[in-house]
Structure formats: structure tokens, C-alpha cells
Design a protein around this motif. Structure first.
Motif, PDB file in Angstrom:
ATOM      1  N   ASP A  40      -4.061  -5.967  -1.660  1.00 15.73           N
ATOM      2  CA  ASP A  40      -3.060  -7.032  -1.480  1.00 15.73           C
ATOM      3  C   ASP A  40      -1.886  -6.842  -2.439  1.00 15.73           C
ATOM      4  OD1 ASP A  40      -4.579  -8.228   0.505  1.00 15.73           O
ATOM      5  OD2 ASP A  40      -5.451  -9.737  -0.842  1.00 15.73           O
ATOM      6  N   SER A  41      -2.194  -6.550  -3.695  1.00 18.22           N
ATOM      7  CA  SER A  41      -1.144  -6.346  -4.699  1.00 18.22           C
ATOM      8  C   SER A  41      -0.281  -5.136  -4.363  1.00 18.22           C
ATOM      9  CB  SER A  41      -1.755  -6.164  -6.084  1.00 18.22           C
ATOM     10  OG  SER A  41      -2.392  -7.334  -6.498  1.00 18.22           O
ATOM     11  N   LEU A  42      -0.920  -4.068  -3.931  1.00 15.72           N
ATOM     12  CA  LEU A  42      -0.194  -2.855  -3.566  1.00 15.72           C
ATOM     13  C   LEU A  42       0.735  -3.110  -2.379  1.00 15.72           C
ATOM     14  CD1 LEU A  42       0.314   0.185  -3.909  1.00 15.72           C
ATOM     15  CD2 LEU A  42      -1.697   0.593  -2.484  1.00 15.72           C
ATOM     16  N   ALA A  43       0.227  -3.790  -1.366  1.00 12.51           N
ATOM     17  CA  ALA A  43       1.043  -4.100  -0.188  1.00 12.51           C
ATOM     18  C   ALA A  43       2.223  -4.992  -0.568  1.00 12.51           C
ATOM     19  CB  ALA A  43       0.194  -4.775   0.879  1.00 12.51           C
ATOM     20  N   ASN A  44       1.964  -5.977  -1.401  1.00  7.18           N
ATOM     21  CA  ASN A  44       3.029  -6.882  -1.848  1.00  7.18           C
ATOM     22  C   ASN A  44       4.094  -6.110  -2.625  1.00  7.18           C
ATOM     23  OD1 ASN A  44       4.377  -9.306  -2.228  1.00  7.18           O
ATOM     24  ND2 ASN A  44       3.222  -9.816  -4.066  1.00  7.18           N
ATOM     25  N   PHE A  45       3.657  -5.214  -3.493  1.00 10.48           N
ATOM     26  CA  PHE A  45       4.576  -4.391  -4.280  1.00 10.48           C
ATOM     27  C   PHE A  45       5.440  -3.511  -3.377  1.00 10.48           C
ATOM     28  CE2 PHE A  45       5.460  -0.373  -6.481  1.00 10.48           C
ATOM     29  CZ  PHE A  45       6.184  -0.837  -7.574  1.00 10.48           C
ATOM     30  N   ILE A  46       4.814  -2.875  -2.401  1.00 15.16           N
ATOM     31  CA  ILE A  46       5.546  -1.980  -1.488  1.00 15.16           C
ATOM     32  C   ILE A  46       6.586  -2.758  -0.690  1.00 15.16           C
ATOM     33  CG2 ILE A  46       5.325  -0.549   0.587  1.00 15.16           C
ATOM     34  CD1 ILE A  46       2.567   0.334  -0.534  1.00 15.16           C
ATOM     35  N   LYS A  75      13.070  -9.906   9.696  1.00 13.44           N
ATOM     36  CA  LYS A  75      13.630 -10.952  10.546  1.00 13.44           C
ATOM     37  C   LYS A  75      12.784 -12.205  10.470  1.00 13.44           C
ATOM     38  CE  LYS A  75      15.778  -7.741  13.724  1.00 13.44           C
ATOM     39  NZ  LYS A  75      15.883  -7.257  15.089  1.00 13.44           N
ATOM     40  N   GLY A  76      11.552 -12.031  10.029  1.00 10.34           N
ATOM     41  CA  GLY A  76      10.634 -13.155   9.913  1.00 10.34           C
ATOM     42  C   GLY A  76      10.149 -13.303   8.487  1.00 10.34           C
ATOM     43  N   ASP A  77       8.994 -13.873   8.366  1.00  7.86           N
ATOM     44  CA  ASP A  77       8.379 -14.100   7.065  1.00  7.86           C
ATOM     45  C   ASP A  77       7.857 -12.787   6.483  1.00  7.86           C
ATOM     46  OD1 ASP A  77       7.190 -15.164   4.848  1.00  7.86           O
ATOM     47  OD2 ASP A  77       5.735 -16.398   5.939  1.00  7.86           O
ATOM     48  N   PRO A  78       8.268 -12.432   5.270  1.00  9.78           N
ATOM     49  CA  PRO A  78       7.769 -11.203   4.649  1.00  9.78           C
ATOM     50  C   PRO A  78       6.243 -11.171   4.511  1.00  9.78           C
ATOM     51  CG  PRO A  78       9.645 -12.044   3.419  1.00  9.78           C
ATOM     52  CD  PRO A  78       9.288 -13.085   4.445  1.00  9.78           C
ATOM     53  N   LYS A  79       5.611 -12.338   4.474  1.00  7.35           N
ATOM     54  CA  LYS A  79       4.152 -12.386   4.368  1.00  7.35           C
ATOM     55  C   LYS A  79       3.487 -11.751   5.587  1.00  7.35           C
ATOM     56  CE  LYS A  79       3.915 -16.360   1.338  1.00  7.35           C
ATOM     57  NZ  LYS A  79       3.436 -17.723   1.147  1.00  7.35           N
ATOM     58  N   ASP A  80       4.143 -11.846   6.745  1.00  8.08           N
ATOM     59  CA  ASP A  80       3.609 -11.205   7.954  1.00  8.08           C
ATOM     60  C   ASP A  80       3.635  -9.678   7.814  1.00  8.08           C
ATOM     61  OD1 ASP A  80       3.203 -13.690   9.121  1.00  8.08           O
ATOM     62  OD2 ASP A  80       5.128 -13.661  10.183  1.00  8.08           O
ATOM     63  N   ILE A  81       4.715  -9.175   7.223  1.00 12.03           N
ATOM     64  CA  ILE A  81       4.834  -7.725   7.001  1.00 12.03           C
ATOM     65  C   ILE A  81       3.792  -7.282   5.980  1.00 12.03           C
ATOM     66  CG2 ILE A  81       6.354  -5.873   6.188  1.00 12.03           C
ATOM     67  CD1 ILE A  81       8.709  -7.660   7.154  1.00 12.03           C
ATOM     68  N   ILE A  82       3.626  -8.065   4.932  1.00 14.55           N
ATOM     69  CA  ILE A  82       2.628  -7.743   3.906  1.00 14.55           C
ATOM     70  C   ILE A  82       1.237  -7.701   4.535  1.00 14.55           C
ATOM     71  CG2 ILE A  82       1.501  -8.577   1.799  1.00 14.55           C
ATOM     72  CD1 ILE A  82       4.307  -9.642   0.949  1.00 14.55           C
TER      73      ILE A  82
END
Length: 90
Positions: free
Chosen positions: A8-14, A27-34
Motif C-alpha cells: 500500500d505504501s509503495l503504491a501510494n508513493f508511486i 480524472k477521478g479520485d487518486p485512491k482508485d488509481i492507488i
């Protein structure tokens, strides 16, 4: 293998880094991309773990049949071949 919190931390960092540098413009919520990146990384680490496990078993079996063989080298070569066979980059 990495723990879920580490992935989770790695994905958030990237994702955060790509957004901060303007490379990624969500275009949407960055949490969806994470969440997508977490899913991708988890699947990737799982595939690598399966390759490692299969390489370990194969190397151990061959080492029992052929005493004196370098098990570490055999395991690494087997791992490379399995990854290549699955089109997986180590």
C-alpha cells in the motif's frame, strides 16, 4: 514477500510521485488509481513467489538426483527459465 501495508505504501508513493511531477493527471479520485496499483503489485509479487517456490522444488529434486551439483546456481537458472516461460520480468 512484502506485507500488505508495504505494498500500500509503495503504491501510494508511486502514484503520488507521478501526480506531483505532472506525469499522471487523474480524472477521478487518486485512491482508485492507488487501488489498481496495489492490485497489480500484489499480483506481481504473488507470481514471483510462485516462480521462486517452483524453482526451489525443481532445484531440490535435481540436486537429490545429482549430488555435487551447485543448488544455488541451478535454482537461479531454473528461476530465470520459469520466468521467461511465463513472460515475467524478474
Amino acid at each position: 514477500m512484502l506485507r500488505e501495508s508495504q505494498i500500500d505504501s509503495l503504491a501510494n508513493f508511486i502514484v503520488s510521485g507521478l501526480i506531483a511531477k505532472g506525469i499522471l493527471k487523474p480524472k477521478g479520485d487518486p485512491k482508485d488509481i492507488i487501488a489498481l496499483v496495489v492490485e497489480f503489485l500484489s499480483a506481481n509479487f504473488e507470481t514471483e513467489a510462485q516462480i521462486d517456490e517452483e524453482a526451489d522444488k525443481t532445484a531440490e529434486d535435481l540436486a537429490r538426483k545429482n549430488p555435487g551439483i551447485d543448488v544455488t546456481r541451478l535454482r537461479n537458472l531454473t528461476r530465470q527459465k520459469l520466468a521467461e516461460k511465463k513472460n515475467f520480468v524478474l
